[in-house]
Write a protein that holds these residues in place. Structure first.
Motif, mmCIF file in Angstrom:
data_model
loop_
_atom_site.group_PDB
_atom_site.id
_atom_site.type_symbol
_atom_site.label_atom_id
_atom_site.label_comp_id
_atom_site.label_asym_id
_atom_site.label_seq_id
_atom_site.Cartn_x
_atom_site.Cartn_y
_atom_site.Cartn_z
ATOM 1 N N VAL A 100 2.840 -14.709 106.164
ATOM 2 C CA VAL A 100 3.158 -15.560 105.014
ATOM 3 C C VAL A 100 3.917 -16.806 105.473
ATOM 4 O O VAL A 100 3.600 -17.930 105.065
ATOM 5 C CB VAL A 100 3.990 -14.771 103.973
ATOM 6 N N LYS A 101 4.902 -16.608 106.318
ATOM 7 C CA LYS A 101 5.712 -17.737 106.798
ATOM 8 C C LYS A 101 4.876 -18.702 107.632
ATOM 9 O O LYS A 101 4.980 -19.935 107.478
ATOM 10 C CB LYS A 101 6.887 -17.210 107.630
ATOM 11 N N ALA A 102 4.015 -18.146 108.497
ATOM 12 C CA ALA A 102 3.196 -18.988 109.370
ATOM 13 C C ALA A 102 2.220 -19.838 108.573
ATOM 14 O O ALA A 102 1.887 -20.969 108.968
ATOM 15 C CB ALA A 102 2.444 -18.123 110.377
ATOM 16 N N ALA A 103 1.757 -19.313 107.443
ATOM 17 C CA ALA A 103 0.803 -20.046 106.614
ATOM 18 C C ALA A 103 1.476 -21.105 105.756
ATOM 19 O O ALA A 103 0.788 -21.924 105.124
ATOM 20 C CB ALA A 103 0.029 -19.074 105.730
ATOM 21 N N GLY A 104 2.802 -21.075 105.694
ATOM 22 C CA GLY A 104 3.536 -22.058 104.918
ATOM 23 C C GLY A 104 3.356 -21.904 103.421
ATOM 24 O O GLY A 104 3.372 -22.902 102.690
ATOM 25 N N VAL A 105 3.169 -20.685 102.970
ATOM 26 C CA VAL A 105 3.001 -20.426 101.538
ATOM 27 C C VAL A 105 4.142 -19.546 101.038
ATOM 28 O O VAL A 105 4.877 -18.938 101.824
ATOM 29 C CB VAL A 105 1.644 -19.728 101.254
ATOM 30 N N LYS A 106 4.284 -19.497 99.725
ATOM 31 C CA LYS A 106 5.329 -18.679 99.134
ATOM 32 C C LYS A 106 4.872 -17.235 98.984
ATOM 33 O O LYS A 106 3.733 -16.979 98.612
ATOM 34 C CB LYS A 106 5.724 -19.238 97.764
ATOM 35 N N GLN A 107 5.789 -16.317 99.282
ATOM 36 C CA GLN A 107 5.504 -14.882 99.134
ATOM 37 C C GLN A 107 5.043 -14.562 97.721
ATOM 38 O O GLN A 107 4.065 -13.851 97.521
ATOM 39 C CB GLN A 107 6.766 -14.077 99.467
ATOM 40 N N ALA A 108 5.713 -15.103 96.710
ATOM 41 C CA ALA A 108 5.359 -14.808 95.316
ATOM 42 C C ALA A 108 3.952 -15.265 94.996
ATOM 43 O O ALA A 108 3.223 -14.592 94.249
ATOM 44 C CB ALA A 108 6.363 -15.461 94.377
ATOM 45 N N ASP A 109 3.525 -16.400 95.567
ATOM 46 C CA ASP A 109 2.183 -16.911 95.306
ATOM 47 C C ASP A 109 1.118 -16.012 95.931
ATOM 48 O O ASP A 109 0.063 -15.771 95.333
ATOM 49 C CB ASP A 109 2.045 -18.335 95.850
ATOM 50 N N VAL A 110 1.384 -15.515 97.138
ATOM 51 C CA VAL A 110 0.430 -14.616 97.801
ATOM 52 C C VAL A 110 0.307 -13.320 97.007
ATOM 53 O O VAL A 110 -0.804 -12.810 96.792
ATOM 54 C CB VAL A 110 0.866 -14.329 99.252
ATOM 55 N N GLU A 157 -1.773 -14.050 93.830
ATOM 56 C CA GLU A 157 -3.193 -14.238 94.135
ATOM 57 C C GLU A 157 -3.867 -12.908 94.452
ATOM 58 O O GLU A 157 -4.984 -12.635 93.998
ATOM 59 C CB GLU A 157 -3.360 -15.199 95.319
ATOM 60 N N LEU A 158 -3.187 -12.095 95.228
ATOM 61 C CA LEU A 158 -3.739 -10.789 95.576
ATOM 62 C C LEU A 158 -3.865 -9.907 94.341
ATOM 63 O O LEU A 158 -4.870 -9.212 94.159
ATOM 64 C CB LEU A 158 -2.860 -10.118 96.629
ATOM 65 N N ALA A 159 -2.861 -9.924 93.479
ATOM 66 C CA ALA A 159 -2.908 -9.114 92.256
ATOM 67 C C ALA A 159 -4.074 -9.534 91.374
ATOM 68 O O ALA A 159 -4.777 -8.686 90.809
ATOM 69 C CB ALA A 159 -1.586 -9.233 91.497
ATOM 70 N N ARG A 160 -4.297 -10.859 91.239
ATOM 71 C CA ARG A 160 -5.415 -11.342 90.412
ATOM 72 C C ARG A 160 -6.757 -10.910 90.993
ATOM 73 O O ARG A 160 -7.697 -10.587 90.255
ATOM 74 C CB ARG A 160 -5.350 -12.865 90.288
ATOM 75 N N TRP A 161 -6.861 -10.914 92.313
ATOM 76 C CA TRP A 161 -8.104 -10.484 92.961
ATOM 77 C C TRP A 161 -8.326 -8.983 92.779
ATOM 78 O O TRP A 161 -9.446 -8.539 92.505
ATOM 79 C CB TRP A 161 -8.045 -10.844 94.444
ATOM 80 N N LEU A 162 -7.250 -8.221 92.893
ATOM 81 C CA LEU A 162 -7.369 -6.767 92.808
ATOM 82 C C LEU A 162 -7.836 -6.301 91.430
ATOM 83 O O LEU A 162 -8.638 -5.355 91.325
ATOM 84 C CB LEU A 162 -6.027 -6.111 93.153
#
Length: 567
Positions: A425-435, A438-443
């Motif tokens: 998450v940190k390496a991608a430069g994105v927020k943990q909450a956003d990931v 996004e994952l919850a919506r996909w699931l």
């Protein structure tokens, strides 16, 4: 003067005729007994009530308080969480036992709820034939250290200045260690490789003499060459449960097969663990445990002095049978009928050794069980075996969404939880909450998924607004839980590899509904329909024993459960 004497005489007469003053506390038993029947669903006592014999379940439900509407208030309903919640009186979010095992980020591996690398099994463990949970920890050490709140057992120790004895027994190590608390006088479970009862160096360095003597008789060996057949030849098992051969049933353990009679001997007679697994996956594992319990009651002198003692018994074989053949099987009917006889035998022993009216016995279960999807579909329900949250599929989605980095996006998967890799998450430069979002919506778009709950929403208290979300929150412990909780639809099982048998672990009624029956000294009998929780057990048994409930216990004693004592 004569008038004064007359008034005094009348007043004295009225005082003599007045009812006794009523105390708030119930009659004090010498022994409180906590009985778990692992995976005993809440409807079984009603469903097969007319088939039970005298002196067992009919005695405790008829002469005790029978709560028909008892449910766990949290989502992930598994053995360890149930045993710990009943014993502590609080939910997994508080006592910390969120599952049978979970992923610990601090050590980078999965840990068992009672596994301990600092302790060893006594006597030395035999890994051959042990189940996956038992294999956690190379030396087989067990302790209750991962449970963060005290239990009924601890409350009795504290409230009696250590005089009250605590004995906790089960076929499963977690079924004994969690209810036993921090300092039981005896805590034992079965070694799956030998059939002998063992403990851990957390408790003691050598076996109690009565356990050592019991093991010398090789008690688990007495079913060799025999078969498990129906207990009641006078009953129509198909009418009371279902066909003997049901699509979706497994073949049990060690080649037991799908239909009666079930053999105990494996194909290779030299394979002892396979035989022991078959005994465990039959009603006779419960008989084995009760044999040990009888020894414990006598040897430890439970209930023979003024300080209240605790005996915790967790009968595990119901769980193994239910997983293999499902709740609508003839096998589950049979193990339930035989559990009724287990209860009668236990009550008879308590009557003889402790005295009728001098103990309180409370029965519950750690969770229920989902019907076989194949059975549910025949009943017109939407049911299936699915695996929408496989780590590989989730990894592929996150790579497609955010790109492939130096570390995998999914650090671990355990139970309903997915653990995201903070480095990715940190390496991608994105927020943990956003990931997470996004994952919850996909699931939720995957087959069989009802909902997905994120760590961010659970921590903030903003997400779980509905009743089911609140149950998920009660199963969430920040330092132990994952980042996204995947909730399957009702009657859907989280498996694609295991294409037979069934399991539990959901917030749906078939998994949360369990019995709650309280019988014995000071208990007001009657059938009760108000909604209660098995977490009330901590307060119930503590009150019966005359000690304060364990700190952390939240569920109160149901109103009117105990009949006040007249003094």
């Amino acid at each position: 003067m004569r008038l004064f004497s007359l008034l005094a005489a009348i007043l004295l007469a009225l005082l003599l005729l007045a009812p006794d003053t009523v105390a708030e506390e119930p009659a004090r038993p010498r022994l409180v007994v906590l009985v778990y029947f692992d995976q005993f669903r809440g409807d079984y006592l009603e469903r097969w009530k007319d088939e039970f014999g005298e002196g067992g379940f009919d005695r405790i439900t008829g002469d005790g308080a029978w709560f028909l509407n008892c449910h766990y208030p949290y989502a992930y309903t598994v053995t360890a969480a149930g045993h710990a919640s009943v014993a502590t009186g609080c939910a997994p979010a508080v006592h910390g036992v969120i599952g049978n095992d979970w992923y610990e980020r601090s050590v980078g591996k999965s840990v068992n709820c009672v596994g301990s690398d600092r302790h060893e099994q006594v006597p030395v463990r035999t890994l051959e034939g042990a189940d996956n949970d038992e294999k956690k920890g190379a030396k087989g050490g067990v302790s209750p250290d991962r449970m963060l709140k005290p239990t009924i057992a601890d409350a009795i120790k504290l409230g009696t200045d250590g005089k009250g004895k605590v004995v906790a027994l089960s076929l499963k190590n977690r079924g004994a260690a969690l209810p036993g608390g921090r300092a039981p006088d005896a805590c034992y479970w079965m070694d799956g490789g030998t059939g002998l009862f063992v403990t851990s160096t957390y408790y003691r360095e050598v076996l109690h003499p009565w356990v050592a003597e019991f093991n010398k008789t090789k008690p688990a060996e007495r079913w060799r060459g025999k078969t498990w057949d129906r207990f009641r030849t006078d009953l129509d098992y198909a009418k009371l449960s279902g066909p003997d051969d049901i699509a979706g049933e497994s073949k049990g353990a060690a080649g037991q097969g799908r239909v009666f009679p079930h053999p105990f001997e494996p194909k290779d007679p030299k394979t002892k663990p396979a035989y022991l697994s078959a005994v465990y996956t039959s009603p006779f594992g419960n008989e084995l445990l009760l044999d040990l319990a009888e020894k414990a009651i006598a040897a430890e002198g439970l209930g023979t002095d003024d300080a209240p003692d605790l005996l915790s018994l967790s009968f595990s074989s119901n769980d193994a049978v239910g997983h293999a053949w499902g709740p609508d099987s003839q096998e589950v009917l049979d193990v339930t009928l035989r559990s009724d006889r287990i209860m009668k035998r236990l009550l008879d022993v308590l009557d003889a050794k402790v005295g009728r009216g001098k103990y309180v016995l409370a029965m519950t279960a750690d969770h229920g069980i989902c019907p076989l999807p194949e059975v549910s579909r025949k009943q017109g329900k939407d049911a299936a075996r699915v695996q929408p949250a496989l780590a590989a599929k989730v990894e592929a989605f996150l790579v497609e969404k955010y790109g492939k980095g130096a570390a995998k996006w999914v650090e671990a998967a355990s139970g309903p939880w997915l653990y995201l890799n903070a480095k990715a998450v940190k390496a991608a430069g994105v927020k943990q909450a956003d990931v997470e979002e996004e994952l919850a919506r996909w699931l939720v778009k995957r087959d069989g998924v009802e909902a997905a709950y994120t760590r961010t929403s659970l921590v903030a208290g903003a997400g779980p607004v509905d009743a089911t979300g609140q149950m998920v929150a009660r199963s969430f412990r920040a330092e132990r839980s994952g980042d996204v909780y995947v909730l399957l639809k009702p009657y859907h099982l989280p498996t694609a590899v295991l294409d037979t048998g069934t399991t539990h672990g959901s917030p749906w009624e078939y998994d949360t509904h369990v019995p709650l029956v309280v019988y014995g000294a000071g208990v007001t009998p009657g059938m009760r329909k108000e909604r209660v929780t098995p977490l009330a057990m901590a307060a119930i048994l503590s009150t019966a024993a005359g000690v304060k409930p364990p700190t952390g216990a939240t569920a109160p004693v149901p109103t009117g459960l105990f009949t006040p004592v007249r003094k």
